[in-house]
Design an enzyme around this catalytic site. Structure first.
Site, PDB file in Angstrom:
ATOM      1  CB  SER A   1      46.049  30.362  43.505  1.00  0.00           C
ATOM      2  OG  SER A   1      46.535  31.509  44.160  1.00  0.00           O
TER       3      SER A   1
ATOM      4  CG  ASP B   1      52.596  32.449  39.374  1.00  0.00           C
ATOM      5  OD1 ASP B   1      52.304  33.606  39.725  1.00  0.00           O
ATOM      6  OD2 ASP B   1      52.035  31.439  39.823  1.00  0.00           O
TER       7      ASP B   1
ATOM      8  CG  HIS C   1      48.780  32.980  39.882  1.00  0.00           C
ATOM      9  ND1 HIS C   1      49.492  32.038  40.607  1.00  0.00           N
ATOM     10  CD2 HIS C   1      47.623  33.174  40.575  1.00  0.00           C
ATOM     11  CE1 HIS C   1      48.803  31.682  41.672  1.00  0.00           C
ATOM     12  NE2 HIS C   1      47.660  32.350  41.670  1.00  0.00           N
TER      13      HIS C   1
END
Length: 769
Positions: free
Chosen positions: A625, A713, A745
């Site tokens: 991320s 995601d 995610h």
């Protein structure tokens, strides 16, 4: 506000059998390690055989995580002694079944209401099947369970069960009633709340949608019969042309959750009703009964003009509401311009505490603890936001949720866990004075989480980077004596051999200081193999966290521990902007992402390479991320430093992400821009977002990159990874991409997580030769 210290926890010794099993397990691991040298100085070699790495991962992945606890009713024996039962739920990765297995274990606690006299497990573990939610009634005499089952056709059904003593007294098929859609079991909206009278159950479900059919579906033949079935069909007539209407959901991990409604089950009549009175622009959740069961209190999130992702976003406009069941009137109880969550009613049913943030800015921030008095109707701030803590002072509250039970028996003090710099601590807050005291500072280096408190009996989880979770219990001392808490370990976990760790404090050099927020520091956590190399130096894995407003704490995490056992040193970086260091630290980063955070990580790496036995020619990067965003920035801005990079669902281009993510506000806020849901696209904003993104440095990348992408995601859309993959391939950079179906995610599916670790390890080994 200072924090008092407490003595170290008391631990119960392992039995001979348990200790033997632990020792045998680690002896097996040590035999798999290859060593060379002689005498006391032996240099560990990196595990390089795939089968050995897989065996190591399998061994460490079997440590269970402790998720919840519940304390049963207090029982007094015929001799005057007291005992209670503690019910705990755990989960463990099952690589063969490719799923997380949930199981329970119970413990007996004998006590004198001030200290624990004796404790012992009560039987072995039992796997839990199909339970989505479960709650004991206030008296402990009954238990409600929301259960999911599948029939032979694979169709899922939901049942609401009530258990009493040794039998199931109710089993209601909610799916068949067709009063609502699927029941919410998540920790954002979900609840299963008993009325104080124990006659009703409150829960949250998806609003029933009207049946729809094609304009061209032929009409059924006319029927003369007026039986009940025909009447029912006429009442539930399908609407033509509505079968493709789009229903917006609440984003990452909340897919298909769009319009929640509050539902009540009358246990005696088996009747389910959907509560009326909630405003149409509000999505209700986290609900519970008012004193006297005359109404329902809940958190309501605004979903107009459209929904933004809620997961890990404690800045969404929301407020505390009350629905009066007698008149159906809905009343606003808190400021409607802010974000609130986790309302919790005191044992005397007089006060409600909740957490509050700004309804804008960074997704996670330093929070206020607020209190609403049910009878005076007054709201007060108990703990304020901490801009910048002094040395060794309380740094503020950073909490994704309050424990469901967090009040002390005196209905005056509240217990919760929060990040304090790089540690997670338990704190007790006096709601009358606002004073804050730590229950765990100085007890053991590591991190704590509160599972529950009931009748002042605390149940907590404790772990360190080299020790899996332990189950800890203690009685909360009287007010003013909290530092005297004495912890007892109910479920021991031995430290994993071969790992040492420490926390490092860093001050950026003057040229990298943020003039608006001058003087901020940050920290890192360094894990190292315990065996000191004879001549060489450890290879290093650098891992900045995601968020960016998140934090690494000194707790057990599988990937860093497994990499360290392989022979890597692992550096976890809490750059400026991380939680736990004061609100000024959080506010210093928006507008400076891609610069301040990148420089902090690089400065941390350069410092640790100078001060520790680490090999500067064998440094790699691992991030997900925003951690992937930083990893991609680092290999572009410092191309000579890193020999391999793994990026998991990375943000690579904020400008292209803004139109396809569930959190478009993140892209603008972190780039230093204001977010407006009604604003039109602005080329200047796109330019600014691109200038903060790793994509602008892609021409300088030389480091081999492994990308790991979840195809479901919604936070960082998969096309972000594809965009970077194509850009690297076009420039001849060694690149590989793994695409995980059915993963969002977090890439936390058991199969994806295991495969991901193996590929990370082998990618690093391949490019460090």
């Amino acid at each position: 506000m200072g924090i008092a210290q407490s003595p170290p926890p008391k631990t119960l010794p392992l039995s001979a059998d348990e200790g033997g099993k632990k020792r045998k397990s680690y002896e097996t691991l040590n035999r798999r390690r290859r060593w060379h040298g002689s005498g006391k100085e032996m240099e560990p070699l990196l595990l390089s055989d795939a089968e050995e790495i897989a065996a190591l991962y399998r061994e460490l992945s079997q440590f269970p995580s402790l998720s919840s606890a519940c304390i049963g009713p207090e029982v007094t024996t015929q001799y005057g002694g007291k005992y209670c039962n503690i019910y705990t739920e755990w989960s463990q990765r099952d690589l063969e079944r490719a799923e997380n297995v949930k199981f329970c274990r119970q413990y007996l606690i004998f006590h004198d209401s001030q200290s624990i006299v004796y404790s012992s497990p009560s039987g072995n573990c039992t796997e839990i099947k199909g339970e989505l939610l479960s709650r004991d009634s206030p008296s402990g005499a009954q238990k409600a369970v929301l259960r999911k089952t599948s029939n032979s056709k694979g169709e899922e059904k939901q049942f609401l069960e009530v258990w009493e003593k040794n039998r199931k007294v109710k089993s209601i098929e909610l799916t068949a009633l067709e009063k609502h859609g699927q029941v919410y079991e998540d920790d954002q909206f979900g609840c299963l709340a008993w009325s104080h009278s124990e006659t009703h159950l409150l829960y949250v479900a998806e609003k029933k949608r009207p049946k729809a059919e094609s304009f061209f579906k032929p009409k059924p033949p006319e029927m003369n019969s007026e039986d009940e079935q025909v009447k029912a069909e006429r009442q539930d007539k399908a609407i033509k042309g509505e079968q493709y209407v789009f229903y917006e959901d609440w984003g990452e991990t909340l897919v298909a959750k769009s319009t929640p409604v509050l539902c009540v089950l009358d246990i005696e009549s088996n009747n389910v009703s959907v509560l009326e009175g909630v405003p149409e622009h509000i999505s209700p959740g986290q609900a519970f009964w008012t004193p006297g069961d005359t109404g329902v209190l809940f958190t309501g999130w605004w979903h107009e003009p459209f929904r933004l992702g809620l997961r890990h976003c404690t800045n969404r406009r929301s407020a505390l509401f009350h629905v009066d069941l007698t008149g159906g009137r809905c009343e606003l109880l808190s400021d409607d311009t802010r974000a609130i969550w986790s309302p919790r009613l005191s044992p005397d049913q007089c006060r409600i505490v909740y957490l509050e943030n700004k309804a804008s800015g960074p997704h996670q921030q330093c929070s206020r603890l607020c209190m609403y008095d049910w009878y005076t109707k007054l709201t007060s701030v108990i703990v304020e936001i901490v801009p910048r803590p002094g040395k060794d002072e309380f740094t503020g509250i950073y909490c994704t949720a309050l424990p469901e039970l967090c009040w002390a028996a005196d209905s005056q003090r509240v217990v919760l866990d929060t990040a304090q710099r790089s540690h997670q601590e338990l704190i007790v807050v006096d709601t009358l004075s606002g004073s804050v005291c730590s229950l765990t500072k100085g007890s053991h280096l590591g991190s704590w989480a509160l599972l529950t408190i009931d009748r002042d009996l605390l149940v907590a989880r404790f772990s360190t980077p080299n020790c899996p979770p332990k189950l800890m219990v203690a009685f909360l001392p009287p007010a003013g004596k909290e530092s005297e808490v004495g912890w007892v370990c109910l479920e021991e976990a031995s430290p994993v051999e071969g790992i040492t760790w420490g926390v490092r404090k860093l001050q950026p050099p003057p040229e990298q200081d943020n003039l608006q927020y001058a003087g901020l520091d940050f920290e890192s956590i360094l894990l190292r193999p315990t065996q000191v190399p004879e001549s060489g130096k450890y290879p290093l894995v650098v891992s900045p966290h995601g968020g960016p407003h998140s934090v690494y704490t000194t707790s057990w995490t599988l990937y860093p521990a497994a990499l360290c056992r392989m022979g890597f040193a692992v550096l976890l970086v809490n750059y400026r902007g991380s939680l736990g260091f004061g609100q000024d630290s959080v506010d210093s980063l928006p507008g400076n992402v891609g610069s301040q955070d990148v420089k902090d990580v690089q400065f941390c790496v350069e410092q640790v390479l100078q001060e520790e036995p680490l090999d500067p020619q064998r440094v790699t990067l691992l991030g997900g991320s925003h951690g992937g965003f930083l990893s991609c920035h680092l290999i572009g801005q410092y191309p000579g430093t890193y020999k391999a990079c793994v990026a998991r669902n990375p943000v690579v281009n904020m400008a292209s992400m803004v139109a396809s993510t569930d959190i478009p506000d993140w892209c603008l806020t972190e780039a230093g821009l204001l977010y407006d849901q009604a604003a039109l696209p602005d080329p200047r904003h796109w330019t600014e977002m691109l200038l903060h993104s790793p994509m602008q440095y892609v021409d300088k990348v030389q480091t081999p990159v492994l990308l790991m992408i979840g195809d479901e995601d919604k936070r960082v859309p998969p096309k972000q990874g594809l965009e970077y993959y194509h850009a690297l391939k076009a420039r001849g950079v060694p690149t590989r991409m793994l695409w995980y179906p059915g993963n969002n995610h977090a890439l936390s599916g058991v199969e994806a997580e295991a495969d991901g670790f193996m590929n990370i390890a082998l990618w690093f080994l391949q490019h460090l030769k």
